[in-house]
Design an enzyme around this catalytic site. Structure first.
Site, PDB file in Angstrom:
ATOM      1  N   LYS A  54      30.713  10.623 -13.692  1.00  0.00           N
ATOM      2  CA  LYS A  54      31.379   9.997 -14.800  1.00  0.00           C
ATOM      3  C   LYS A  54      32.425  11.069 -15.551  1.00  0.00           C
ATOM      4  O   LYS A  54      33.447  10.663 -15.969  1.00  0.00           O
ATOM      5  CB  LYS A  54      30.273   9.678 -15.781  1.00  0.00           C
ATOM      6  CG  LYS A  54      29.237   8.310 -15.262  1.00  0.00           C
ATOM      7  CD  LYS A  54      28.076   8.173 -16.445  1.00  0.00           C
ATOM      8  CE  LYS A  54      27.348   7.188 -15.666  1.00  0.00           C
ATOM      9  NZ  LYS A  54      26.058   6.773 -16.371  1.00  0.00           N
ATOM     10  N   GLN A  97      22.440   9.333 -21.029  1.00  0.00           N
ATOM     11  CA  GLN A  97      21.954   8.974 -19.531  1.00  0.00           C
ATOM     12  C   GLN A  97      20.361   8.657 -19.512  1.00  0.00           C
ATOM     13  O   GLN A  97      19.788   9.240 -19.904  1.00  0.00           O
ATOM     14  CB  GLN A  97      22.436  10.136 -18.582  1.00  0.00           C
ATOM     15  CG  GLN A  97      21.976   9.851 -17.081  1.00  0.00           C
ATOM     16  CD  GLN A  97      22.823   8.709 -16.413  1.00  0.00           C
ATOM     17  OE1 GLN A  97      24.240   8.718 -17.002  1.00  0.00           O
ATOM     18  NE2 GLN A  97      22.336   7.910 -15.742  1.00  0.00           N
ATOM     19  N   ASP A 100      27.921   2.309 -23.458  1.00  0.00           N
ATOM     20  CA  ASP A 100      27.044   1.774 -22.497  1.00  0.00           C
ATOM     21  C   ASP A 100      26.788   0.301 -22.771  1.00  0.00           C
ATOM     22  O   ASP A 100      26.285  -0.297 -22.056  1.00  0.00           O
ATOM     23  CB  ASP A 100      25.929   2.537 -22.269  1.00  0.00           C
ATOM     24  CG  ASP A 100      25.893   3.288 -21.186  1.00  0.00           C
ATOM     25  OD1 ASP A 100      26.375   3.257 -20.129  1.00  0.00           O
ATOM     26  OD2 ASP A 100      25.040   4.230 -21.324  1.00  0.00           O
TER      27      ASP A 100
END
Ligand code: NAP
Length: 294
Positions: A53, A97, A120
């Site tokens: 990422k 994460q 997200d």
């Protein structure tokens, strides 16, 4: 033999669009869109995802940073960090994460991120907006799958779609998005009775069960479009999915490969969401979110 829904190729197209958008943003605002990725603990798979990422964000011209914390980090410290990132002018997107170590509450952490930086798309406000059909930051995996369907002009309206899996990050939002596309949606999960009968009726089958190669050709209707969300590593180190490709590719009309299908799309859509967040925060767009896709 199934044709491939080539996630790598479609992701490249998304990268080009984001890169152009980043340049325009820079010219208008005088800084790059900022992404902060928070990693707690040392799960090897998470480390790889986070690195990918950060690298992609940098390649597309964004300002990206990873904040790494040891596995035993107290929740209060993590929440304080998120408060700081929420306040920071130069930070447009925040991502924690997952999975988190057991002593941390995933929901508490997700809900601490302000919704306009929740790239997200896991915050209940964004999921609620998605459900309501309002502009939202949508979870990257289903958003990427939808973008692939658009790219290959896969018909969805009026079609029978079966989503295997009902997780908050994949299966549930996927089904809602496909409902918005006017598909007739059924979810199959671990308590479903006669799952085979249901999946064999699907024109489009999205498999996100987290069980290595569980779905073979017997689950699939002749000519169906099959999307394999799963990622597993075999003992020999090879990557494979929730679908047994060798058995399904004879029957399906379209199939996503693993690797090179859903995975690259997920990361690409994270960049897409980050650019959208930056544009919204700086007043270049009045749309809070990146979904519906326009
Ligand atoms: P998850 O949270 O473990 O959810 C799995 C879902 O599958 C659950 O809803 C579960 O049902 C259902 N399920 C389990 N066994 C089943 C069975 N035998 N029949 C029908 N349904 C069953 O997983 P996830 O986060 O959604 O991820 C799914 C897979 O995708 C994993 O392999 C993950 O690594 C991968 N993934 C890939 C990407 C990517 O970018 N390619 C992104 C995210 C995830 P219950 O709800 O009843 O337990």
């Amino acid at each position: 033999m199934a044709r491939l829904l080539d996630g790598r190729a479609v992701a490249k197209e998304v990268h080009r669009e984001v890169q152009q958008g980043v340049e325009t943003f820079r010219e208008a605002v005088g800084r790059a869109p900022g992404l902060r990725v928070v990693l707690v603990g040392d799960d090897p798979a998470s480390r790889i995802y986070v690195r990918k990422k950060r690298e992609l964000a940098a390649r597309l011209g964004m300002d990206s940073e990873v904040l790494t914390f040891p596995a035993d980090t107290p929740e209060s410290l993590l929440l304080e960090t998120l408060d700081r990132l929420n306040e920071a002018r130069e930070v447009d997107g925040i991502l924690v994460q997952l999975p988190l170590p057991d002593h941390l509450s995933t929901q508490k952490v997700i809900q601490r991120i302000v919704p306009e930086k929740d790239v997200d798309g896991f915050h209940p406000l964004n999921l609620g907006r998605l459900f309501s059909g309002l502009p939202a930051f949508a979870p990257c995996t289903p958003l990427g799958i939808l973008r692939m369907f658009r790219h290959y002009a896969i018909p969805l309206e009026g079609k029978r779609v079966v989503v295997m899996g009902r997780s908050l990050i994949v299966g549930r939002p996927m089904g809602v998005m496909l409902l918005h596309e006017h598909a007739t949606v059924t979810w199959v999960h671990s308590r479903t009775q006669n799952a085979l009968e249901i999946t064999r009726d699907a024109d489009v089958l999205v498999v996100a069960v987290g069980k290595r190669e569980m779905v073979d050709g017997s689950w699939v209707k002749e000519g169906a479009v099959v999307v394999d969300v799963g990622i597993h590593r075999t003992e020999e180190g090879r990557l494979t999915g929730d679908v047994l490709r060798s058995s399904v590719e004879e029957k399906a009309s379209w199939l996503t490969p693993v690797p090179g299908g859903v995975g690259p799309m997920t990361v690409a859509m994270l960049m897409w969401n980050t650019l959208a967040a930056a544009r919204f925060r700086e007043g270049l767009s009045d749309r809070m979110g990146s979904y519906p896709l326009v």
